[in-house]
Design a protein around this motif. Structure first.
Motif: not given
Length: 204
Positions: A18-21, A39-45, A49-55, A92-96
């Motif tokens: 999570s820290s690395m990402l 490019k913008i992909s289907v993974f792009h919100g 998201p309000n929730i952190s990557i670690q959470c 930060s828009f697609n990582v989750h």
């Protein structure tokens, strides 16, 4: 592989990933402000998201009930995805969405029993339809390269274990994966079976 699959190790693995990402996503966010060719992909919100990557990772770990090795395999898949899709950097828009998809695909490949897409969609906070689209796009993005050899698995485990030791107690500034001034295109290192020890720095 018993040591790598110890449940007690997983919180540290999740913390490291999570820290690395988070650092990769933040750096890529800044980079994208200067470059317009991504490019913008289907993974792009539409929004971050309000929730952190670690959470988010901890939530997946809590409710997915997949084997600990799935998180290592998911890490391998993310590395492969970024190598094959250089125009779709993790941000930060697609990582989750990338995380929930990579863990789900890893669970299906690794575990004898696993939850269906509808369940993972609830865990990830998305719809079943979106989860289905994400899975399909992720598989094509990987070129359906899902097999992880024992050598590859062990190489990623060793790499993560070494980094967790270096980062204890979470002194990221001294990590050998510190971003520095020049960020490269991969999460970890070249996965060539003949050169597991050739590390590369994090993706932009």
């Amino acid at each position: 592989m018993a040591e790598e699959e110890s449940p007690s190790v997983m919180p540290k693995v999740i913390t490291f990933l999570s820290s690395m990402l988070e650092r990769v996503a933040e750096s890529n966010d800044q980079n994208q402000q200067l470059q317009q060719h991504h490019k913008i992909s289907v993974f792009h919100g539409l929004t971050r998201p309000n929730i952190s990557i670690q959470c988010y990772l901890e939530r997946i770990f809590k409710y997915a009930n997949c084997s600990p090795s799935c998180f290592i395999v998911a890490y391998v898949y993310l590395d492969r995805f970024t190598q094959r899709q250089p125009s779709l950097p993790i941000n930060s828009f697609n990582v989750h969405r990338l995380l929930i998809t990579s863990v789900m695909v890893a669970a299906k490949f690794m575990d004898d029993m696993y939850y269906n897409n509808a369940y993972y969609a609830k865990v990830g906070g998305i719809t079943k339809t979106e989860m289905n689209f994400l899975e399909l796009d992720f598989l094509f993005g990987l070129g359906f390269h899902l097999n992880v050899t024992p050598g590859t698995f062990q190489a990623y485990c060793v790499h993560l274990q070494r980094e967790m030791v270096v980062m204890e107690p979470l002194n990221f500034a001294e990590s050998t994966l510190t971003l520095g001034k020049s960020l490269k295109t991969h999460l970890c290192f070249n996965e060539d079976e003949s050169s597991h020890q050739k590390q590369q720095q994090l993706a932009v």
